[in-house]
Write an enzyme that holds these catalytic residues in place. Sequence first.
Site, PDB file in Angstrom:
ATOM      1  N   ARG A 174       0.863  -1.182   0.000  1.00 18.32           N
ATOM      2  CA  ARG A 174       0.000   0.000   0.000  1.00 18.32           C
ATOM      3  C   ARG A 174       0.896   1.229   0.000  1.00 18.32           C
ATOM      4  O   ARG A 174       2.093   1.132   0.279  1.00 18.32           O
ATOM      5  CB  ARG A 174      -0.891   0.004   1.252  1.00 18.32           C
ATOM      6  CG  ARG A 174      -1.915  -1.106   1.246  1.00 18.32           C
ATOM      7  CD  ARG A 174      -2.673  -1.173   2.567  1.00 18.32           C
ATOM      8  NE  ARG A 174      -3.528  -2.357   2.604  1.00 18.32           N
ATOM      9  CZ  ARG A 174      -3.881  -2.983   3.720  1.00 18.32           C
ATOM     10  NH1 ARG A 174      -3.454  -2.551   4.892  1.00 18.32           N
ATOM     11  NH2 ARG A 174      -4.666  -4.037   3.676  1.00 18.32           N
ATOM     12  N   ARG A 267     -10.836   3.342   5.468  1.00 11.47           N
ATOM     13  CA  ARG A 267      -9.373   3.252   5.368  1.00 11.47           C
ATOM     14  C   ARG A 267      -8.911   3.573   3.948  1.00 11.47           C
ATOM     15  O   ARG A 267      -7.833   4.146   3.750  1.00 11.47           O
ATOM     16  CB  ARG A 267      -8.906   1.848   5.796  1.00 11.47           C
ATOM     17  CG  ARG A 267      -7.407   1.744   5.955  1.00 11.47           C
ATOM     18  CD  ARG A 267      -6.973   0.418   6.548  1.00 11.47           C
ATOM     19  NE  ARG A 267      -7.189  -0.685   5.615  1.00 11.47           N
ATOM     20  CZ  ARG A 267      -6.985  -1.961   5.909  1.00 11.47           C
ATOM     21  NH1 ARG A 267      -6.569  -2.303   7.111  1.00 11.47           N
ATOM     22  NH2 ARG A 267      -7.197  -2.894   5.017  1.00 11.47           N
ATOM     23  N   ARG A 278     -12.785  -9.162   1.102  1.00 12.90           N
ATOM     24  CA  ARG A 278     -12.422  -9.128   2.525  1.00 12.90           C
ATOM     25  C   ARG A 278     -13.657  -9.243   3.419  1.00 12.90           C
ATOM     26  O   ARG A 278     -13.609  -9.895   4.458  1.00 12.90           O
ATOM     27  CB  ARG A 278     -11.639  -7.837   2.828  1.00 12.90           C
ATOM     28  CG  ARG A 278     -10.186  -7.963   2.434  1.00 12.90           C
ATOM     29  CD  ARG A 278      -9.476  -6.644   2.252  1.00 12.90           C
ATOM     30  NE  ARG A 278      -8.174  -6.921   1.651  1.00 12.90           N
ATOM     31  CZ  ARG A 278      -7.028  -7.012   2.336  1.00 12.90           C
ATOM     32  NH1 ARG A 278      -7.030  -6.793   3.634  1.00 12.90           N
ATOM     33  NH2 ARG A 278      -5.918  -7.299   1.724  1.00 12.90           N
TER      34      ARG A 278
HETATM   35  N1  GDP Z   1      -1.300 -16.630   8.006  1.00 12.55           N
HETATM   36  C1  GDP Z   1      -0.802 -15.412   7.928  1.00 12.55           C
HETATM   37  N2  GDP Z   1      -1.610 -14.350   7.811  1.00 12.55           N
HETATM   38  C2  GDP Z   1      -1.052 -13.127   7.750  1.00 12.55           C
HETATM   39  C3  GDP Z   1       0.334 -12.912   7.804  1.00 12.55           C
HETATM   40  N3  GDP Z   1       0.576 -11.573   7.715  1.00 12.55           N
HETATM   41  C4  GDP Z   1      -0.622 -10.992   7.634  1.00 12.55           C
HETATM   42  N4  GDP Z   1      -1.613 -11.905   7.648  1.00 12.55           N
HETATM   43  C5  GDP Z   1      -3.069 -11.713   7.619  1.00 12.55           C
HETATM   44  O1  GDP Z   1      -3.463 -11.471   6.289  1.00 12.55           O
HETATM   45  C6  GDP Z   1      -4.638 -10.698   6.321  1.00 12.55           C
HETATM   46  C7  GDP Z   1      -4.535  -9.557   5.327  1.00 12.55           C
HETATM   47  O2  GDP Z   1      -3.536  -8.667   5.763  1.00 12.55           O
HETATM   48  P1  GDP Z   1      -3.357  -7.277   5.022  1.00 12.55           P
HETATM   49  O3  GDP Z   1      -3.291  -7.517   3.549  1.00 12.55           O
HETATM   50  O4  GDP Z   1      -2.223  -6.550   5.643  1.00 12.55           O
HETATM   51  O5  GDP Z   1      -4.751  -6.541   5.264  1.00 12.55           O
HETATM   52  P2  GDP Z   1      -5.502  -6.010   6.563  1.00 12.55           P
HETATM   53  O6  GDP Z   1      -5.805  -7.152   7.481  1.00 12.55           O
HETATM   54  O7  GDP Z   1      -6.732  -5.426   5.997  1.00 12.55           O
HETATM   55  O8  GDP Z   1      -4.631  -4.997   7.204  1.00 12.55           O
HETATM   56  C8  GDP Z   1      -4.854 -10.262   7.760  1.00 12.55           C
HETATM   57  O9  GDP Z   1      -5.824 -11.128   8.345  1.00 12.55           O
HETATM   58  C9  GDP Z   1      -3.518 -10.508   8.400  1.00 12.55           C
HETATM   59  O10 GDP Z   1      -3.651 -10.833   9.783  1.00 12.55           O
HETATM   60  C10 GDP Z   1       1.168 -14.056   7.934  1.00 12.55           C
HETATM   61  O11 GDP Z   1       2.389 -14.000   7.996  1.00 12.55           O
HETATM   62  N5  GDP Z   1       0.558 -15.264   7.982  1.00 12.55           N
HETATM   63  N1  ADP Z   2     -12.026   1.316  17.509  1.00 10.68           N
HETATM   64  C1  ADP Z   2     -12.021   1.916  16.330  1.00 10.68           C
HETATM   65  N2  ADP Z   2     -12.981   2.792  16.018  1.00 10.68           N
HETATM   66  C2  ADP Z   2     -12.998   3.401  14.814  1.00 10.68           C
HETATM   67  N3  ADP Z   2     -12.083   3.214  13.855  1.00 10.68           N
HETATM   68  C3  ADP Z   2     -11.096   2.338  14.110  1.00 10.68           C
HETATM   69  C4  ADP Z   2     -11.001   1.656  15.344  1.00 10.68           C
HETATM   70  N4  ADP Z   2      -9.921   0.849  15.311  1.00 10.68           N
HETATM   71  C5  ADP Z   2      -9.348   1.034  14.093  1.00 10.68           C
HETATM   72  N5  ADP Z   2     -10.044   1.931  13.372  1.00 10.68           N
HETATM   73  C6  ADP Z   2      -9.791   2.373  11.989  1.00 10.68           C
HETATM   74  O1  ADP Z   2     -10.249   1.303  11.147  1.00 10.68           O
HETATM   75  C7  ADP Z   2      -9.407   1.162  10.008  1.00 10.68           C
HETATM   76  C8  ADP Z   2      -8.888  -0.266   9.949  1.00 10.68           C
HETATM   77  O2  ADP Z   2      -7.954  -0.467  11.013  1.00 10.68           O
HETATM   78  P1  ADP Z   2      -6.642  -1.332  10.805  1.00 10.68           P
HETATM   79  O3  ADP Z   2      -5.836  -1.182  12.052  1.00 10.68           O
HETATM   80  O4  ADP Z   2      -5.996  -0.987   9.514  1.00 10.68           O
HETATM   81  O5  ADP Z   2      -7.299  -2.790  10.717  1.00 10.68           O
HETATM   82  P2  ADP Z   2      -6.658  -4.214  10.397  1.00 10.68           P
HETATM   83  O6  ADP Z   2      -5.182  -4.123  10.635  1.00 10.68           O
HETATM   84  O7  ADP Z   2      -7.333  -5.129  11.346  1.00 10.68           O
HETATM   85  O8  ADP Z   2      -6.996  -4.511   8.971  1.00 10.68           O
HETATM   86  C9  ADP Z   2      -8.321   2.193  10.137  1.00 10.68           C
HETATM   87  O9  ADP Z   2      -8.635   3.306   9.322  1.00 10.68           O
HETATM   88  C10 ADP Z   2      -8.340   2.579  11.626  1.00 10.68           C
HETATM   89  O10 ADP Z   2      -7.921   3.888  11.837  1.00 10.68           O
END
Ligand code: GDP
Ligand code: ADP
Length: 401
Positions: A174, A267, A278
Amino acid sequence: MGEIQGDFIDGLQEIFPVGLDTKSRGYESSTVVGDKIYVIGGSDDGTFSIGVRIFNKSTGKWGVPTALGTKPAQCKGHSAVLLNSDRILILKRDSTPDDCTWFLEVDTPFVREKKKILETEVVAWSKGVKAHAPKPIVISGPSGVGKGTLISKLMKEFPSTFGFSVSHTTRAPREKEKDGVHYHFTERSLMEKEIRDGKFLESASVHGNLYGTSIEAVEVVSDAGKRCILDIDVQGARSVRASSLEAIFIFICPPSFEELEKRLRARGTETEEQVQKRLRNAKSELEEGKSSGLFDHILVNDDLDKCYESLKKLLGLDGSTDSTTTDESFVKNVELPNGHSISETNQNILIHCATTDLGKANELFVLDVSSLKGGAPGRTRGLNMYAIDTFADALEEQEED
Ligand SMILES: Nc1nc2c(ncn2[C@@H]2O[C@H](COP(=O)(O)OP(=O)(O)O)[C@@H](O)[C@H]2O)c(=O)[nH]1
Ligand SMILES: Nc1ncnc2c1ncn2[C@@H]1O[C@H](COP(=O)(O)OP(=O)(O)O)[C@@H](O)[C@H]1O
């Protein structure tokens, strides 16, 4: 005193005049395990990378096993001794104190399982360390629930307590993501090869991309004396649960599905198609996370500050003091000299150093291997090394006489 089971050998062709690849490479050791001889050594072309060959005494044939894990780099010779009939202790020469002790597992439960799966001869590397690392923390939850936000807060408030396990992924970065910080962004074919080579603790296909936790990602955090945080999906959590890594498993839930959708869209990092994918996956992740009994704790991330406080409480961080939690790295005060040989006595390894300089008192070191923990695919923990001050001891004895 036990017998020395592995030692330096030169001119391999003179000892085993059989089969393929019998050229002497220098710096090799041979260790007998049952009817096999494990020859560990480096090329003498200046790179000194460590390789393993096996000579099978019953068939009279040489073979090269699949070597899993991260092997020691750059070795200017080593000594080797068999421990517990299932692993070879390697002491590197001329290496830093925290990188001198390695294990080549040849018949541990991990290696036996891999032999069955891969249907080939397998060995596995593991680095020896002193510290008993604190339990890593696995955080899972659907995309957009706030895992990343909570982890960032924790890392910011407690920078020397926690370290993030940087996963590998085949998804595109990203805009604000940095390679090596948020993820190791990689190619699918390369990552698949590294998974086959045993470099990963777990891996999973998530939202159409490959994600995985390398063994190294977790171990560099532990080596730094920090507690490791893994942000992985539910499949990954299940794999870690089944592995030898003891961890605490936390699942983060949204207050409602509608709120999750709102956060994910707000986000603004995914295309509409990706958001839909997702959200579809979130349904099954939520069902699994809440019902499987896989997680030790479930936290609802409604109000961010409240959720963060609950997270800190269950990690025992209410007092808000930032401190490292592990003890110092292995053999910090011991400088192992260049030349040494080793022998075995009960659960201890005696390391005889080649120095004849009387000004240097420490000629004998004891490596206590009586309470080893862990092992491949991660570190072998619980080593303890101390010096026996032979010169001082001799003086003391003289004085007593
Ligand atoms: N199994 C596994 N899942 C991962 C790993 N790293 C990230 N993820 C998971 O992959 C999913 C997608 O991650 P990401 O693309 O960063 O998107 P986000 O969860 O929306 O922030 C999330 O559920 C993460 O917890 C890894 O090393 N192993
Ligand atoms: N408790 C909350 N209330 C409102 N917005 C939140 C909260 N926790 C996270 N966010 C927002 O939600 C979005 C997704 O959070 P993020 O940490 O990227 O989620 P994930 O890592 O689980 O995918 C971000 O824009 C973040 O700032």
